[in-house]
Design an enzyme around this catalytic site. Structure first.
Site, PDB file in Angstrom:
ATOM      1  N   ARG A 245       0.665 -12.259   2.534  1.00 30.09           N
ATOM      2  CA  ARG A 245      -0.764 -12.372   2.270  1.00 30.09           C
ATOM      3  C   ARG A 245      -1.484 -12.590   3.595  1.00 30.09           C
ATOM      4  NH1 ARG A 245       0.069 -10.428  -1.883  1.00 30.09           N
ATOM      5  NH2 ARG A 245      -0.409 -11.139  -3.978  1.00 30.09           N
ATOM      6  N   GLU A 274      -9.174  -8.762   2.226  1.00 30.90           N
ATOM      7  CA  GLU A 274      -8.965  -7.444   1.604  1.00 30.90           C
ATOM      8  C   GLU A 274     -10.064  -7.143   0.609  1.00 30.90           C
ATOM      9  OE1 GLU A 274      -5.029  -6.720   0.042  1.00 30.90           O
ATOM     10  OE2 GLU A 274      -4.110  -7.616   1.806  1.00 30.90           O
ATOM     11  N   HIS A 292      -1.826  -2.520   2.122  1.00 31.89           N
ATOM     12  CA  HIS A 292      -1.172  -3.338   1.078  1.00 31.89           C
ATOM     13  C   HIS A 292      -0.312  -2.469   0.159  1.00 31.89           C
ATOM     14  CE1 HIS A 292      -1.550  -7.245  -1.492  1.00 31.89           C
ATOM     15  NE2 HIS A 292      -0.387  -6.647  -1.715  1.00 31.89           N
TER      16      HIS A 292
END
Ligand code: 8YV
Length: 330
Positions: A245, A274, A292
């Site tokens: 993350r 994001e 991602h």
């Protein structure tokens, strides 16, 4: 045919693979999102007032306010994904809402992508590919496209859970020596298998590694774990890879370190804000940036969907779902 009463009203926030959606339709009373347009905060609030089961993904921020406004009917949040940092677990617990996730099924895919970044950044795979694509390659040269060797280097894994261990197994095959930091030391058998060195003190490890890989979840305890000070401890020839993350790294401190060549490079699949990718990252030549996609395989998404279905089905049948998230923070 009238709908059996046992069918529960499930809302899925994003487009899932067809076979997953089809099976869900067979089992539950489902509202799909075929257009795959992420729901706004207000739209989420509206569906959470009505539905019994919500199937969100990492792109939905299920915060405390949304959970508090949820209708009485909402009993299960069956997230499509392993990380649960987008859900306020404390609020869910307070409302008696069960939360499940999909652990285990994306371990190998995410570890593969981590390994890909561990190779891609030091060996300049994307630079090489761009050279060909732009027609600038003039042929082999003894000093052309030099990167850095992987074999014999030290890999420091931050977070030695399922994914961290899967990365270690791969990395060992590439001749990297394995070091790790984890809240808890792993079982001695695993340490032996991986020939892994445990560092209780993260600072000590960070300053000695050639490559650091972030594989811990994002929790309040790991937010900015790689802060400006810790990034400052990295060696000038070290690389940082993150498939976990974005929030685990202070992205602006990382950009400064990369710009000033205080570290050699970074491979990132995740970002602090994001889907926004910091401008500062985009202009760097010592990074490989991916959108991602660590777990983005057809097989992985199907397996994740299957897990969501099993979690919902067992819950509505009155059993404890297999992947109930136990919030260890409280
Ligand atoms: C998933 C992930 O694709 O599962 C996770 O924690 O980071 C991703 O790889 C995503 O979360 C789906 O919701």
């Amino acid at each position: 045919m009238p709908m059996p009463h046992s069918k529960r009203q499930v809302v899925v926030t994003r487009k899932l693979p067809d076979p997953v959606e089809t099976r869900m339709m067979e089992l539950f009373d489902v509202r799909l999102n075929l257009a795959d347009k992420p729901l706004s905060h207000d739209e989420l609030a509206a569906v959470m007032r009505e539905c019994e089961v919500l199937v969100p993904t990492v792109t939905d921020r299920i915060d405390g306010a949304l959970i508090q406004q949820a209708g009485e009917a909402l009993r299960l949040i069956a997230s499509f994904g392993t990380g649960v940092d987008h859900i306020d677990l404390r609020a869910a617990k307070a409302q008696g809402i069960t939360v499940t996730n999909t652990p285990g099924v994306l371990t190998e895919d995410t570890a593969d992508m981590t390994m890909a970044l561990i190779l891609a950044v030091p060996r300049r795979i994307v630079d090489g590919s761009k050279l060909i694509a732009t027609g600038h390659w003039t042929g082999w040269s003894p000093t052309g496209m030099l990167g850095h060797r992987i074999h014999g280097k030290r890999l420091g894994i931050v977070g030695m859970g399922r994914i961290g261990q899967a990365v270690a197994r791969r990395a060992k095959g590439f001749g990297l020596s394995i070091h790790y930091h984890n809240r808890k030391r792993v079982h001695p058998d695993i340490e032996d298998e991986l020939e892994a060195t445990y560092w209780e003190n993260l600072d000590q490890m960070v300053g000695r590694m050639d490559i650091l890989s972030i594989n811990c979840p994002h929790t309040p305890a790991t937010y900015h774990l790689m802060n400006r000070r810790r990034i400052g401890l990295m060696q000038p020839l070290a690389y940082l890879v993150n498939t976990s993350r974005g929030e685990v790294i202070d992205e602006s401190a990382l950009i400064d370190a990369l710009k000033e060549r205080r570290i050699a490079g970074a491979g990132l699949d995740v970002y602090e804000h994001e889907p926004k990718v910091s401008e500062g990252l985009l202009s760097l030549d010592n990074v490989v940036l991916l959108p991602h996609m660590g777990s983005a395989t057809v097989e992985g998404r199907q397996d994740m969907g299957d897990k969501v279905i099993v979690n919902i089905k067992s819950f509505v049948d009155g059993h404890t779902p297999p992947d109930r998230v136990i919030d260890t923070m409280f």
